[in-house]
Design a protein around this motif. Sequence first.
Motif, PDB file in Angstrom:
ATOM      1  N   ASP A 142      50.599  50.974  39.991  1.00  0.00           N
ATOM      2  CA  ASP A 142      51.115  51.975  40.774  1.00  0.00           C
ATOM      3  C   ASP A 142      51.910  51.185  41.874  1.00  0.00           C
ATOM      4  OD1 ASP A 142      50.124  54.638  39.669  1.00  0.00           O
ATOM      5  OD2 ASP A 142      48.231  53.475  39.847  1.00  0.00           O
ATOM      6  N   VAL A 143      51.217  50.421  42.742  1.00  0.00           N
ATOM      7  CA  VAL A 143      51.802  49.769  43.683  1.00  0.00           C
ATOM      8  C   VAL A 143      51.975  48.105  43.371  1.00  0.00           C
ATOM      9  CG1 VAL A 143      51.799  49.241  46.197  1.00  0.00           C
ATOM     10  CG2 VAL A 143      50.917  51.166  45.411  1.00  0.00           C
ATOM     11  N   LEU A 144      53.036  47.626  43.292  1.00  0.00           N
ATOM     12  CA  LEU A 144      53.310  46.394  43.041  1.00  0.00           C
ATOM     13  C   LEU A 144      53.839  45.468  44.252  1.00  0.00           C
ATOM     14  CD1 LEU A 144      53.942  44.076  41.048  1.00  0.00           C
ATOM     15  CD2 LEU A 144      56.017  44.698  40.782  1.00  0.00           C
ATOM     16  N   ILE A 145      53.233  44.566  45.064  1.00  0.00           N
ATOM     17  CA  ILE A 145      53.439  43.575  45.823  1.00  0.00           C
ATOM     18  C   ILE A 145      54.083  42.488  45.323  1.00  0.00           C
ATOM     19  CG2 ILE A 145      52.652  42.494  48.014  1.00  0.00           C
ATOM     20  CD1 ILE A 145      50.349  45.133  46.648  1.00  0.00           C
ATOM     21  N   ALA A 146      55.218  42.225  45.823  1.00  0.00           N
ATOM     22  CA  ALA A 146      55.742  40.854  44.983  1.00  0.00           C
ATOM     23  C   ALA A 146      56.687  40.093  45.871  1.00  0.00           C
ATOM     24  CB  ALA A 146      56.691  41.494  43.691  1.00  0.00           C
ATOM     25  N   CYS A 147      56.881  38.858  45.543  1.00  0.00           N
ATOM     26  CA  CYS A 147      57.668  37.969  46.185  1.00  0.00           C
ATOM     27  C   CYS A 147      58.937  37.782  45.132  1.00  0.00           C
ATOM     28  CB  CYS A 147      57.095  36.537  46.223  1.00  0.00           C
ATOM     29  SG  CYS A 147      55.884  36.323  47.294  1.00  0.00           S
ATOM     30  N   PRO A 148      60.086  37.906  45.645  1.00  0.00           N
ATOM     31  CA  PRO A 148      61.417  38.171  44.965  1.00  0.00           C
ATOM     32  C   PRO A 148      61.470  37.168  43.810  1.00  0.00           C
ATOM     33  CG  PRO A 148      61.877  38.238  47.379  1.00  0.00           C
ATOM     34  CD  PRO A 148      60.556  37.809  47.284  1.00  0.00           C
ATOM     35  N   GLY A 149      61.190  35.829  43.934  1.00  0.00           N
ATOM     36  CA  GLY A 149      61.491  34.970  42.950  1.00  0.00           C
ATOM     37  C   GLY A 149      60.730  35.420  41.672  1.00  0.00           C
ATOM     38  N   ARG A 150      59.426  35.191  41.723  1.00  0.00           N
ATOM     39  CA  ARG A 150      58.669  35.606  40.507  1.00  0.00           C
ATOM     40  C   ARG A 150      59.024  37.012  40.009  1.00  0.00           C
ATOM     41  NH1 ARG A 150      53.795  33.643  38.195  1.00  0.00           N
ATOM     42  NH2 ARG A 150      54.767  31.771  38.354  1.00  0.00           N
ATOM     43  N   LEU A 151      59.116  37.885  40.628  1.00  0.00           N
ATOM     44  CA  LEU A 151      59.584  39.079  40.140  1.00  0.00           C
ATOM     45  C   LEU A 151      60.942  39.296  39.284  1.00  0.00           C
ATOM     46  CD1 LEU A 151      58.880  42.292  39.932  1.00  0.00           C
ATOM     47  CD2 LEU A 151      60.270  42.547  42.219  1.00  0.00           C
ATOM     48  N   GLU A 152      61.838  38.649  39.913  1.00  0.00           N
ATOM     49  CA  GLU A 152      62.843  38.367  39.126  1.00  0.00           C
ATOM     50  C   GLU A 152      62.818  37.745  38.021  1.00  0.00           C
ATOM     51  OE1 GLU A 152      67.215  38.732  41.138  1.00  0.00           O
ATOM     52  OE2 GLU A 152      66.389  36.846  41.780  1.00  0.00           O
ATOM     53  N   ASP A 153      61.946  36.544  37.802  1.00  0.00           N
ATOM     54  CA  ASP A 153      61.548  35.830  36.649  1.00  0.00           C
ATOM     55  C   ASP A 153      60.883  36.837  35.524  1.00  0.00           C
ATOM     56  OD1 ASP A 153      62.578  33.737  37.451  1.00  0.00           O
ATOM     57  OD2 ASP A 153      60.751  32.689  38.127  1.00  0.00           O
ATOM     58  N   LEU A 154      59.953  37.678  36.102  1.00  0.00           N
ATOM     59  CA  LEU A 154      59.344  38.676  34.868  1.00  0.00           C
ATOM     60  C   LEU A 154      60.347  39.723  34.721  1.00  0.00           C
ATOM     61  CD1 LEU A 154      55.958  38.855  36.830  1.00  0.00           C
ATOM     62  CD2 LEU A 154      56.518  37.490  34.842  1.00  0.00           C
ATOM     63  N   ILE A 155      61.016  40.226  35.415  1.00  0.00           N
ATOM     64  CA  ILE A 155      62.131  41.052  34.890  1.00  0.00           C
ATOM     65  C   ILE A 155      63.018  40.485  33.912  1.00  0.00           C
ATOM     66  CG2 ILE A 155      64.079  42.707  35.779  1.00  0.00           C
ATOM     67  CD1 ILE A 155      62.788  43.088  38.514  1.00  0.00           C
ATOM     68  N   GLY A 156      63.364  39.252  34.232  1.00  0.00           N
ATOM     69  CA  GLY A 156      64.349  38.530  33.436  1.00  0.00           C
ATOM     70  C   GLY A 156      63.853  38.275  31.870  1.00  0.00           C
ATOM     71  N   GLN A 157      62.579  38.418  31.910  1.00  0.00           N
ATOM     72  CA  GLN A 157      61.881  38.180  30.739  1.00  0.00           C
ATOM     73  C   GLN A 157      61.269  39.402  29.952  1.00  0.00           C
ATOM     74  OE1 GLN A 157      58.568  35.287  31.031  1.00  0.00           O
ATOM     75  NE2 GLN A 157      59.433  34.540  33.122  1.00  0.00           N
ATOM     76  N   GLY A 158      61.827  40.357  30.726  1.00  0.00           N
ATOM     77  CA  GLY A 158      61.351  41.739  29.995  1.00  0.00           C
ATOM     78  C   GLY A 158      60.124  42.279  30.206  1.00  0.00           C
ATOM     79  N   HIS A 159      59.409  41.913  31.067  1.00  0.00           N
ATOM     80  CA  HIS A 159      57.922  42.285  31.682  1.00  0.00           C
ATOM     81  C   HIS A 159      57.640  43.308  32.394  1.00  0.00           C
ATOM     82  CE1 HIS A 159      56.540  38.983  29.045  1.00  0.00           C
ATOM     83  NE2 HIS A 159      56.801  38.242  29.775  1.00  0.00           N
ATOM     84  N   CYS A 160      59.020  43.599  33.438  1.00  0.00           N
ATOM     85  CA  CYS A 160      58.903  44.424  34.522  1.00  0.00           C
ATOM     86  C   CYS A 160      60.339  45.082  34.363  1.00  0.00           C
ATOM     87  CB  CYS A 160      58.611  43.994  35.819  1.00  0.00           C
ATOM     88  SG  CYS A 160      58.285  45.023  37.103  1.00  0.00           S
ATOM     89  N   ASN A 161      60.078  46.501  34.814  1.00  0.00           N
ATOM     90  CA  ASN A 161      61.316  47.340  35.126  1.00  0.00           C
ATOM     91  C   ASN A 161      61.373  48.073  36.262  1.00  0.00           C
ATOM     92  OD1 ASN A 161      62.981  49.726  34.782  1.00  0.00           O
ATOM     93  ND2 ASN A 161      63.593  48.977  32.785  1.00  0.00           N
ATOM     94  N   LEU A 162      62.111  48.245  37.248  1.00  0.00           N
ATOM     95  CA  LEU A 162      61.999  48.917  38.467  1.00  0.00           C
ATOM     96  C   LEU A 162      62.802  50.219  38.343  1.00  0.00           C
ATOM     97  CD1 LEU A 162      62.838  45.856  40.858  1.00  0.00           C
ATOM     98  CD2 LEU A 162      60.767  46.702  39.984  1.00  0.00           C
ATOM     99  N   SER A 163      63.035  50.927  37.205  1.00  0.00           N
ATOM    100  CA  SER A 163      63.712  52.018  37.346  1.00  0.00           C
ATOM    101  C   SER A 163      62.775  53.195  37.633  1.00  0.00           C
ATOM    102  CB  SER A 163      64.078  52.545  35.969  1.00  0.00           C
ATOM    103  OG  SER A 163      63.064  52.318  34.784  1.00  0.00           O
ATOM    104  N   ALA A 164      61.691  53.123  37.681  1.00  0.00           N
ATOM    105  CA  ALA A 164      60.553  54.199  37.898  1.00  0.00           C
ATOM    106  C   ALA A 164      59.905  54.207  39.609  1.00  0.00           C
ATOM    107  CB  ALA A 164      59.387  54.277  36.986  1.00  0.00           C
TER     108      ALA A 164
END
Length: 492
Positions: A142-164
């Motif tokens: 529900d609530v994701l607290i993240a540092c930008p670098g790791r979050l971008e890595d996980l998005i790039g690998q297809g593990h996270c999507n911010l559209s919701a």
Amino acid sequence: MTSTALSPAQPTRAGSTTFADLGVPTDLLAILDAAGITVPTPIQAATLPDSLAGRDVLGRGRTGSGKTYAFAIPVIARLAAKGGRATAKRPRALILAPTRELATQIEETVAPLARAAGLSTRSIFGGVGQQPQVDALRRGIDVLIACPGRLEDLIGQGHCNLSAVDITVLDEADHMADLGFLPAVRRLLDATPRDGQRMLFSATLDNAIDVLVRRYLTKPRVHEADSAQSPVIAMDHHVLHVTRELRIPVLADLASAPGRTIIFTRTKHGAKTLARKLNGLGIPSVDLHGNLSQNARTRNMTAFHEGTASTLVATDIAARGIHVDDVALVVHADPPTEHKAYLHRSGRTARAGAAGTVITLAAEDQRHDVRSLTRAAGIKPKNTTVADTDHPVLTELAPGARSRPGGWSAPGGDATGQSQNGQGRSGGGRSRGGRSRGASGAARSGAARSGAARSGAGRSGSGQGGGRRGGRSGGGRSSGGAAQGQSRSGQR
């Protein structure tokens, strides 16, 4: 997105307003009350009516002013009111933080509120294995607290999507800019829905922040809950002029007084070396800097939080967002290069209205730089030339019986240093809250020590409730000082 231009707002005072008056849901009120958070701080009182109503908010408040609850409460309240469940890889709220320590601390604040509302949280950052983070995203957060670098890595690998993402929070926005994270922040914000609520919190509002506001916030309500230099009000500021040779002895004397101490250095090597030297002098110390692994950073901060290490030696990584109750003394062993860093470092003490002492050590060739630094910070420190460790100003600034119970050691590891008389640490007198220290360290001069205060050549007194603010009277020195004081439970 369009936005209103930045415009200064008048400082807002919480007064007699309660969280219930501000519209905080009953289930969250119970969690706040259990944590001892009963009176809104100015930044909370100013922003909560707008943020709970779903408006975009730009909030400026100094470090220690309570910004974390100012955005944590509306994030949880609005998600709970909307209902629904998190789906795999698609978090419903995003809180961006510049450092791992701050991300972890934010989650510690948000998690109890989220549990009360039946919501899940997770912090994500680099320096640790990503698989547990990937697994949590797959289960739904529900609530994701993240540092930008790791979050971008996980998005790039297809593990996270911010559209919701319904709600996005950018915390310590100015520090994001200082660390060069703004390009990554912009990419992440671009990946969130344009019609979602966005909140931006910062200690300062400058041109870099203005760019973010104009691009990503829609008609934001701007709240400045205090002046940019208000941290100085609750602090006593001092500059001690010392020779290079006296720097370590003076730092050791200050750090061996009762209470938690944070010492700032300019470099990672300097922090590591100084912590090792203090441990070698029998002062339980830990370091915090960018060269440490995440496990080591967590271990060291835990030791400082719990009081097994009474001194934290840190680079500027700890100057922003790190919350530790009851830090009585901040020492700039290396003066920072600019005034914003001075204010942020100093903000580790005097949190949530508590008092604190800030000391800057200045060698002869640093006098001009320190004078310019303090002038830019808007403070007028008291200047003292210290020729030896018997100077009375040291006891005035850090009252109490000096104790050197032995160097701190990692769990399961060898001790990192021995006290001067070869004695190890004995736990007597060190409280969990860190306001008193161990009882068996021998005096530097071999004389007995007792109590928590000093006058002339001797120190004595019970120190009860006084900590660093304890009184002074004549007498010898003993390591048995029971310098227990009240815990300062500042708001985050």
